[in-house]
Design a protein around this motif. Structure first.
Motif, short mmCIF file in Angstrom:
data_model
loop_
_atom_site.label_atom_id
_atom_site.label_comp_id
_atom_site.label_asym_id
_atom_site.label_seq_id
_atom_site.Cartn_x
_atom_site.Cartn_y
_atom_site.Cartn_z
N GLU A 116 38.11 38.39 51.09
CA GLU A 116 38.43 39.36 49.85
C GLU A 116 39.97 39.39 49.86
O GLU A 116 40.35 39.89 50.94
CB GLU A 116 37.74 40.37 49.97
CG GLU A 116 38.08 41.57 48.78
CD GLU A 116 37.54 42.70 48.94
OE1 GLU A 116 37.76 44.01 48.17
OE2 GLU A 116 36.69 43.01 49.88
N GLY B 145 43.55 41.16 49.86
CA GLY B 145 43.92 42.30 50.26
C GLY B 145 43.39 43.04 51.44
O GLY B 145 43.65 44.20 51.77
N THR B 146 42.50 42.27 52.06
CA THR B 146 41.60 43.00 53.28
C THR B 146 42.06 42.45 54.61
O THR B 146 41.45 42.67 55.68
CB THR B 146 40.20 42.66 53.01
OG1 THR B 146 39.91 41.53 53.22
CG2 THR B 146 39.78 43.26 51.92
N TRP C 267 50.99 40.76 50.98
CA TRP C 267 50.85 40.65 49.47
C TRP C 267 51.91 41.03 48.70
O TRP C 267 52.31 40.43 47.91
CB TRP C 267 49.36 41.09 49.16
CG TRP C 267 48.09 40.38 49.67
CD1 TRP C 267 47.48 40.69 50.63
CD2 TRP C 267 47.81 39.19 49.18
NE1 TRP C 267 46.39 39.76 50.82
CE2 TRP C 267 46.77 38.53 49.99
CE3 TRP C 267 48.52 38.36 48.11
CZ2 TRP C 267 46.21 37.41 49.70
CZ3 TRP C 267 47.78 36.93 48.23
CH2 TRP C 267 46.46 36.60 48.80
N LYS D 112 40.25 43.39 41.04
CA LYS D 112 40.65 44.64 40.69
C LYS D 112 42.19 44.55 41.59
O LYS D 112 43.02 45.30 41.07
CB LYS D 112 40.06 45.71 41.23
CG LYS D 112 38.85 45.90 40.27
CD LYS D 112 37.89 46.81 40.96
CE LYS D 112 36.62 47.21 40.16
NZ LYS D 112 35.70 48.07 40.67
N PHE D 113 42.15 43.92 42.82
CA PHE D 113 43.11 43.69 43.80
C PHE D 113 44.61 43.23 42.95
O PHE D 113 45.49 43.72 42.94
CB PHE D 113 43.03 43.02 44.97
CG PHE D 113 43.98 42.81 45.87
CD1 PHE D 113 44.67 44.02 46.47
CD2 PHE D 113 44.86 41.66 45.94
CE1 PHE D 113 45.99 43.74 47.43
CE2 PHE D 113 45.79 41.32 46.80
CZ PHE D 113 46.42 42.48 47.55
N GLN E 267 46.08 45.38 40.33
CA GLN E 267 46.83 46.56 40.87
C GLN E 267 48.13 45.96 41.28
O GLN E 267 49.08 46.42 41.12
CB GLN E 267 45.85 46.99 42.11
CG GLN E 267 44.86 47.87 41.62
CD GLN E 267 43.97 48.05 42.68
OE1 GLN E 267 44.17 47.73 43.76
NE2 GLN E 267 42.85 48.88 42.73
#
Length: 283
Positions: free
Chosen positions: A214, A216-217, A222, A272-273, A276
């Motif tokens: 995923e 962002g994890t 980023w 969603k990441f 954002q």
């Protein structure tokens, strides 16, 4: 910015059985999906998938990679000719799906090594094939974006500097390269430098975490990635690329032995990441 999702998370051969997943991608909010072409050489199959994408209102990008017997930088002219034929077929398949951009490491056969880095002759041979392919793609309205991938998967193009060298040799307006955050995380010294130096040639962006899970994890920086992409004014396709062991042959080829994250987290949380991060960095 157009946001896409690479369907290789499930299969290298997307077909009717996967149509509900395409609908899911639409429902999540994706503008399109990315399809791998190499596992099915039937253009009628790709037209059928393209019709479903059109029905759902999804756009498309594609990726491919030639087999060893069609290796573009080969010293054998007959093998290079097969490489051009393979890329032309991939362009036709991209048209069949309704795609806009053909990406991937089609500059060379996957995991075919010589034991050293690319020679000037190999750059020239590769560029000759890519130039002819770009001219063919131009007539079809397709942009080509070769992908530099890490040193464990190829030797021809490993970083942005090598990709930029090839782009300059090819010198066609619809030919550029794919920037992938996963490979950048392995091969580059500085994210901003890697992206900004490719301003004139980056045609497609892959958002891919260091572990292929995923976005962002993991360990990818980023903020630096999105800030640099904003700086160069990129406004094309930004595609999430993540993998799983669901397709055994593909998983074995890329050494994926486990699930990195739940699929719903990858495509749902990943979307969603990106939204954002786009808002955070003023896109």
């Amino acid at each position: 910015m157009k946001i896409g999702f690479n369907m290789l998370l499930w299969s290298s051969n997307i077909g009717e059985a996967h149509f509900p997943l395409l609908k899911t991608m639409k429902d999540v909010g994706y503008d399109g999906v990315e399809l791998s072409l190499g596992a099915n050489l039937d253009l009628a199959h790709h037209k059928k998938v393209g019709a479903e994408l059109n029905n759902l209102g999804l756009a498309c990008t594609t990726v491919t990679c030639p087999p060893p017997e069609a290796n573009p930088p080969s010293p054998d002219p007959a093998i290079r000719a097969k490489g051009l034929d393979f890329i032309k077929w991939a362009i036709d398949a991209t048209v069949a799906t309704g795609g806009e951009v053909l990406g991937g490491p089609f500059h060379s056969a996957y995991k075919v090594f010589t034991g050293k880095g690319p020679t000037e002759d190999e750059y020239k041979w590769c560029a000759d094939v890519m130039r002819d392919a770009a001219i063919y793609a131009q007539d079809a309205g397709i942009t080509l974006a070769v992908e530099p991938i890490n040193r464990f998967e190829c030797y021809m193009l490993n970083n942005g500097a090598m990709a930029q060298k090839l782009c300059k040799l090819v010198d066609q307006p619809n030919f550029g390269y794919l920037y992938d955050s996963h490979h950048c995380n392995i091969e580059e010294k500085n994210v901003r430098d890697a992206v900004v130096s490719g301003k004139d040639h980056i045609k497609l962006v892959h958002i891919s975490e260091n572990d292929r899970g995923e976005p962002g994890t993991g360990l990818v920086n980023w903020d630096d990635n999105f800030a640099a992409i904003k700086e160069i004014g990129f406004d094309g396709w930004m595609v999430i690329e993540a993998f799983s062991p669901d397709d055994p042959d593909f998983a074995a080829a890329i050494h994926v032995w486990r699930e990195y994250d739940p699929k719903e987290n990858i495509y749902g949380g990943g979307y969603k990441f990106i939204k954002q991060m786009l808002e955070k960095h003023g896109f």
